[in-house]
Design a protein around this motif. Structure first.
Motif, PDB file in Angstrom:
ATOM      1  N   ASP A  74       0.826  -1.205   0.000  1.00  0.00           N
ATOM      2  CA  ASP A  74       0.000   0.000   0.000  1.00  0.00           C
ATOM      3  C   ASP A  74       0.859   1.253   0.000  1.00  0.00           C
ATOM      4  O   ASP A  74       0.465   2.291  -0.539  1.00  0.00           O
ATOM      5  N   ARG A  75       2.028   1.170   0.603  1.00  0.00           N
ATOM      6  CA  ARG A  75       2.918   2.334   0.710  1.00  0.00           C
ATOM      7  C   ARG A  75       3.839   2.486  -0.495  1.00  0.00           C
ATOM      8  O   ARG A  75       4.061   3.603  -0.985  1.00  0.00           O
ATOM      9  N   PHE A  76       4.396   1.379  -0.993  1.00  0.00           N
ATOM     10  CA  PHE A  76       5.470   1.463  -1.982  1.00  0.00           C
ATOM     11  C   PHE A  76       5.150   0.818  -3.335  1.00  0.00           C
ATOM     12  O   PHE A  76       5.983   0.831  -4.229  1.00  0.00           O
ATOM     13  N   GLY A  77       3.965   0.262  -3.475  1.00  0.00           N
ATOM     14  CA  GLY A  77       3.590  -0.303  -4.767  1.00  0.00           C
ATOM     15  C   GLY A  77       3.453  -1.813  -4.743  1.00  0.00           C
ATOM     16  O   GLY A  77       4.214  -2.503  -4.066  1.00  0.00           O
ATOM     17  N   ARG A  78       2.460  -2.308  -5.511  1.00  0.00           N
ATOM     18  CA  ARG A  78       2.170  -3.754  -5.514  1.00  0.00           C
ATOM     19  C   ARG A  78       3.309  -4.554  -6.160  1.00  0.00           C
ATOM     20  O   ARG A  78       3.785  -5.546  -5.610  1.00  0.00           O
ATOM     21  N   GLY A 115       8.053 -14.311   4.142  1.00  0.00           N
ATOM     22  CA  GLY A 115       7.903 -14.024   2.718  1.00  0.00           C
ATOM     23  C   GLY A 115       6.704 -14.678   2.083  1.00  0.00           C
ATOM     24  O   GLY A 115       5.961 -14.038   1.325  1.00  0.00           O
ATOM     25  N   PHE A 116       6.471 -15.944   2.415  1.00  0.00           N
ATOM     26  CA  PHE A 116       5.385 -16.620   1.722  1.00  0.00           C
ATOM     27  C   PHE A 116       4.018 -16.142   2.208  1.00  0.00           C
ATOM     28  O   PHE A 116       3.029 -16.225   1.482  1.00  0.00           O
ATOM     29  N   GLY A 117       3.957 -15.553   3.400  1.00  0.00           N
ATOM     30  CA  GLY A 117       2.691 -15.020   3.880  1.00  0.00           C
ATOM     31  C   GLY A 117       2.227 -13.805   3.096  1.00  0.00           C
ATOM     32  O   GLY A 117       1.031 -13.539   2.989  1.00  0.00           O
ATOM     33  N   ALA A 118       3.180 -13.056   2.552  1.00  0.00           N
ATOM     34  CA  ALA A 118       2.836 -11.819   1.848  1.00  0.00           C
ATOM     35  C   ALA A 118       2.542 -12.035   0.370  1.00  0.00           C
ATOM     36  O   ALA A 118       1.797 -11.258  -0.238  1.00  0.00           O
ATOM     37  N   GLU A 119       3.107 -13.074  -0.223  1.00  0.00           N
ATOM     38  CA  GLU A 119       3.068 -13.219  -1.686  1.00  0.00           C
ATOM     39  C   GLU A 119       1.653 -13.291  -2.236  1.00  0.00           C
ATOM     40  O   GLU A 119       1.316 -12.607  -3.207  1.00  0.00           O
ATOM     41  N   TRP A 120       0.783 -14.096  -1.632  1.00  0.00           N
ATOM     42  CA  TRP A 120      -0.564 -14.254  -2.188  1.00  0.00           C
ATOM     43  C   TRP A 120      -1.336 -12.942  -2.162  1.00  0.00           C
ATOM     44  O   TRP A 120      -1.919 -12.522  -3.168  1.00  0.00           O
ATOM     45  N   ALA A 121      -1.347 -12.286  -1.001  1.00  0.00           N
ATOM     46  CA  ALA A 121      -2.156 -11.077  -0.874  1.00  0.00           C
ATOM     47  C   ALA A 121      -1.690  -9.984  -1.823  1.00  0.00           C
ATOM     48  O   ALA A 121      -2.507  -9.312  -2.459  1.00  0.00           O
ATOM     49  N   VAL A 122      -0.381  -9.798  -1.943  1.00  0.00           N
ATOM     50  CA  VAL A 122       0.137  -8.749  -2.821  1.00  0.00           C
ATOM     51  C   VAL A 122      -0.219  -9.050  -4.274  1.00  0.00           C
ATOM     52  O   VAL A 122      -0.661  -8.174  -5.027  1.00  0.00           O
ATOM     53  N   GLY A 123      -0.055 -10.304  -4.690  1.00  0.00           N
ATOM     54  CA  GLY A 123      -0.385 -10.681  -6.061  1.00  0.00           C
ATOM     55  C   GLY A 123      -1.870 -10.540  -6.354  1.00  0.00           C
ATOM     56  O   GLY A 123      -2.267 -10.084  -7.429  1.00  0.00           O
ATOM     57  N   ALA A 124      -2.706 -10.930  -5.383  1.00  0.00           N
ATOM     58  CA  ALA A 124      -4.157 -10.841  -5.575  1.00  0.00           C
ATOM     59  C   ALA A 124      -4.611  -9.391  -5.697  1.00  0.00           C
ATOM     60  O   ALA A 124      -5.479  -9.064  -6.511  1.00  0.00           O
ATOM     61  N   VAL A 125      -4.025  -8.521  -4.886  1.00  0.00           N
ATOM     62  CA  VAL A 125      -4.366  -7.096  -4.970  1.00  0.00           C
ATOM     63  C   VAL A 125      -3.937  -6.525  -6.317  1.00  0.00           C
ATOM     64  O   VAL A 125      -4.692  -5.798  -6.975  1.00  0.00           O
ATOM     65  N   LEU A 126      -2.731  -6.856  -6.740  1.00  0.00           N
ATOM     66  CA  LEU A 126      -2.198  -6.348  -8.007  1.00  0.00           C
ATOM     67  C   LEU A 126      -3.106  -6.716  -9.174  1.00  0.00           C
ATOM     68  O   LEU A 126      -3.483  -5.856  -9.990  1.00  0.00           O
ATOM     69  N   GLU A 191       7.043  -0.147 -11.086  1.00  0.00           N
ATOM     70  CA  GLU A 191       5.968   0.837 -11.109  1.00  0.00           C
ATOM     71  C   GLU A 191       5.011   0.650 -12.284  1.00  0.00           C
ATOM     72  O   GLU A 191       3.813   0.901 -12.176  1.00  0.00           O
ATOM     73  N   SER A 192       5.522   0.197 -13.432  1.00  0.00           N
ATOM     74  CA  SER A 192       4.677   0.096 -14.620  1.00  0.00           C
ATOM     75  C   SER A 192       3.598  -0.963 -14.488  1.00  0.00           C
ATOM     76  O   SER A 192       2.610  -0.942 -15.219  1.00  0.00           O
ATOM     77  N   ASP A 193       3.747  -1.917 -13.557  1.00  0.00           N
ATOM     78  CA  ASP A 193       2.749  -2.967 -13.391  1.00  0.00           C
ATOM     79  C   ASP A 193       1.702  -2.610 -12.343  1.00  0.00           C
ATOM     80  O   ASP A 193       0.729  -3.348 -12.175  1.00  0.00           O
ATOM     81  N   ASP A 194       1.868  -1.533 -11.628  1.00  0.00           N
ATOM     82  CA  ASP A 194       0.847  -1.128 -10.673  1.00  0.00           C
ATOM     83  C   ASP A 194      -0.361  -0.576 -11.434  1.00  0.00           C
ATOM     84  O   ASP A 194      -0.224   0.045 -12.488  1.00  0.00           O
ATOM     85  N   SER A 195      -1.555  -0.799 -10.896  1.00  0.00           N
ATOM     86  CA  SER A 195      -2.781  -0.373 -11.576  1.00  0.00           C
ATOM     87  C   SER A 195      -2.954   1.132 -11.533  1.00  0.00           C
ATOM     88  O   SER A 195      -2.431   1.815 -10.641  1.00  0.00           O
ATOM     89  N   ASP A 196      -3.709   1.670 -12.489  1.00  0.00           N
ATOM     90  CA  ASP A 196      -4.020   3.100 -12.499  1.00  0.00           C
ATOM     91  C   ASP A 196      -4.815   3.472 -11.253  1.00  0.00           C
ATOM     92  O   ASP A 196      -4.651   4.578 -10.709  1.00  0.00           O
ATOM     93  N   LEU A 197      -5.666   2.552 -10.798  1.00  0.00           N
ATOM     94  CA  LEU A 197      -6.470   2.791  -9.597  1.00  0.00           C
ATOM     95  C   LEU A 197      -5.566   3.052  -8.394  1.00  0.00           C
ATOM     96  O   LEU A 197      -5.788   3.989  -7.621  1.00  0.00           O
ATOM     97  N   PHE A 198      -4.536   2.246  -8.251  1.00  0.00           N
ATOM     98  CA  PHE A 198      -3.614   2.408  -7.129  1.00  0.00           C
ATOM     99  C   PHE A 198      -2.810   3.695  -7.262  1.00  0.00           C
ATOM    100  O   PHE A 198      -2.604   4.429  -6.289  1.00  0.00           O
ATOM    101  N   LYS A 199      -2.344   3.996  -8.472  1.00  0.00           N
ATOM    102  CA  LYS A 199      -1.557   5.215  -8.686  1.00  0.00           C
ATOM    103  C   LYS A 199      -2.382   6.464  -8.367  1.00  0.00           C
ATOM    104  O   LYS A 199      -1.867   7.439  -7.800  1.00  0.00           O
TER     105      LYS A 199
END
Length: 431
Positions: A74-78, A115-126, A191-199
């Motif tokens: 949320d702070r630095f990008g998906r 590390g493995f706890g974060a991977e799913w949530a970050v990918g799903a949000v992205l 940065e280029s893979d983050d959504s316009d909504l997030f930006k």
């Protein structure tokens, strides 16, 4: 069935395949430890309780790491944080193969869990922020189906593959293969893979001087969602892990199957899970997120009871067939987590909220499968202990859906649109 994929642009498709592969390999590593339990107990001189305590510690660290990873995205990008989490869990998966004692394995698996706890949530949000709302369940549910592929891969590696080597070497090679997901970081563009909504949400935060914190998901206007989303996650994952963490010992000790053969049986569970994921993914866009969680939880209770207690003996074909149905409901229950949690939380808190809720369930499920080991150690049959905790958790999942809103087909919201009201149907208007 693939209309959503045809409508997606090239970037969305690439992110879809990267997230799918990452989740499959992440899932493989998360369950291969439990499948290797008999070999690890022999190789490291551990008891079942010690082996379970490592799994519990791994899940607790995954909960903390997932929550932290969600806040970081949320702070630095998906995309940037997705790269970091993939590299982290891959390295410590690889390092697990060098452990020579219970204490060393415990430390390594705790670090791997972060590390493995974060991977799913970050990918799903992205991915969730890129998909058309009417297809969100299909897209993210299809990504989630990678868990069944990962579980099947883990069963092959922990069973027939590990059996090809000396017992103390086989499990080490399986862990060393865990470095493979690190290659995926080259398919993610920061940065280029983050959504316009997030930006756009980041830009609003900068203009308002607003920063998010880990504690924001506990503020009054979002607390209800956070609590019951976490309980839903706890119920589904507690039910699944109460059984999956002990499948190899159950099939070996109570069904009388060799460990390698047990691995093939578990592979059929994963095959059923693959179809369960896809069925759930398409049903949730039509029937609603809450309804599919209820239906799959009830199906899980019935299928698990038959799998554990029906007089199936040691007939491999019968166990494979029944396991296929059981796997359909066990794995299929997960498919709606991605779209549902993406829709429940606002953009500025989506990573934090989704990661907390999902990993609260993942970490909290340690209570269930540790309880299974403790109860089984008192002399109760392993199957009885597994069923007791699994059914209790599934009931928790069903109950929580009555306190959450239905969100299927809704557009995503920002924190400024969040105006929750009392009652399960209190949700922000579609924007």
């Amino acid at each position: 069935m693939m209309t959503w994929y045809k409508e997606a642009d090239r970037k969305t498709r690439r992110v879809f395949w990267t997230c799918s592969a990452g989740w499959a390999l992440d899932s493989a590593d998360s369950v291969v430890y439990s499948f290797l339990t008999p070999l690890l107990m022999a190789g490291l001189g551990m008891t079942l309780t010690q082996a379970s305590s490592i799994a519990s510690a791994n899940f607790f660290s995954a909960a903390v790491g997932g929550w932290l990873g969600g806040w970081l995205c949320d702070r630095f990008g998906r995309a940037r944080i997705l790269q970091l989490t993939i590299a982290w869990f891959s390295f410590f998966s690889f390092a697990s193969g060098f452990a020579h004692s219970y204490e060393q394995m415990l430390i390594i698996r705790v670090l791997q869990g972060i590390g493995f706890g974060a991977e799913w949530a970050v990918g799903a949000v992205l991915l969730g922020e890129m998909i058309n709302p009417k297809h969100r369940g299909k897209a993210l549910g299809t990504v989630q189906s990678g868990a069944a592929i990962g579980s099947g891969l883990a069963a092959l590696l922990a069973g027939p593959f590990a059996a090809m080597f000396d017992p103390d070497l086989g499990w080490r090679i399986v862990f060393w293969i865990g470095i493979a997901p690190a290659l995926l970081i080259f398919f993610v563009r920061r940065e280029s893979d983050d959504s316009d909504l997030f930006k756009q949400a980041q830009q609003r935060n900068r203009e308002l001087g607003r920063k998010t914190s880990l504690a924001d998901v506990f503020k009054p206007n979002i607390l209800r969602i956070t609590i019951f989303a976490g309980l839903l996650s706890l119920g589904v994952q507690g039910a699944a892990y109460s059984i999956s963490n002990f499948l190899t010992p159950f099939l070996h000790n109570e069904r009388g199957l060799p460990i390698a053969t047990a691995g093939f049986c578990i592979l059929f569970n994963s095959a059923g899970g693959f179809f369960g994921f896809l069925t759930n993914a398409y049903a949730s866009d039509n029937l609603g997120r809450r309804m599919v969680f209820r239906l799959f939880s009830v199906g899980f209770i019935i299928a698990a009871s038959v799998y554990l207690f029906a007089p199936l003996g040691s007939s491999v074909p019968v166990l494979m067939a029944v396991g296929f149905v059981y796997g359909f409901f066990q794995f299929g229950s997960y498919a709606s987590f991605g779209p549902y949690f993406t829709e429940l939380f606002p953009t500025e808190l989506r990573g934090t909220g989704q990661a907390f809720a999902y990993n609260f369930g993942r970490g909290g499920s340690a209570i269930f499968f540790t309880g299974v080991a403790m109860v089984a150690a008192t002399g109760v049959t392993l199957s009885t202990a597994m069923a007791t905790f699994a059914i209790s958790a599934a009931c928790c999942a069903i109950l929580s859906t009555f306190f959450l809103p239905e969100t299927a087909g809704r557009a995503l919201i920002g924190i400024d649109d969040l105006t929750l009201h009392d009652g399960a149907e209190g949700v922000p208007p579609q924007v």
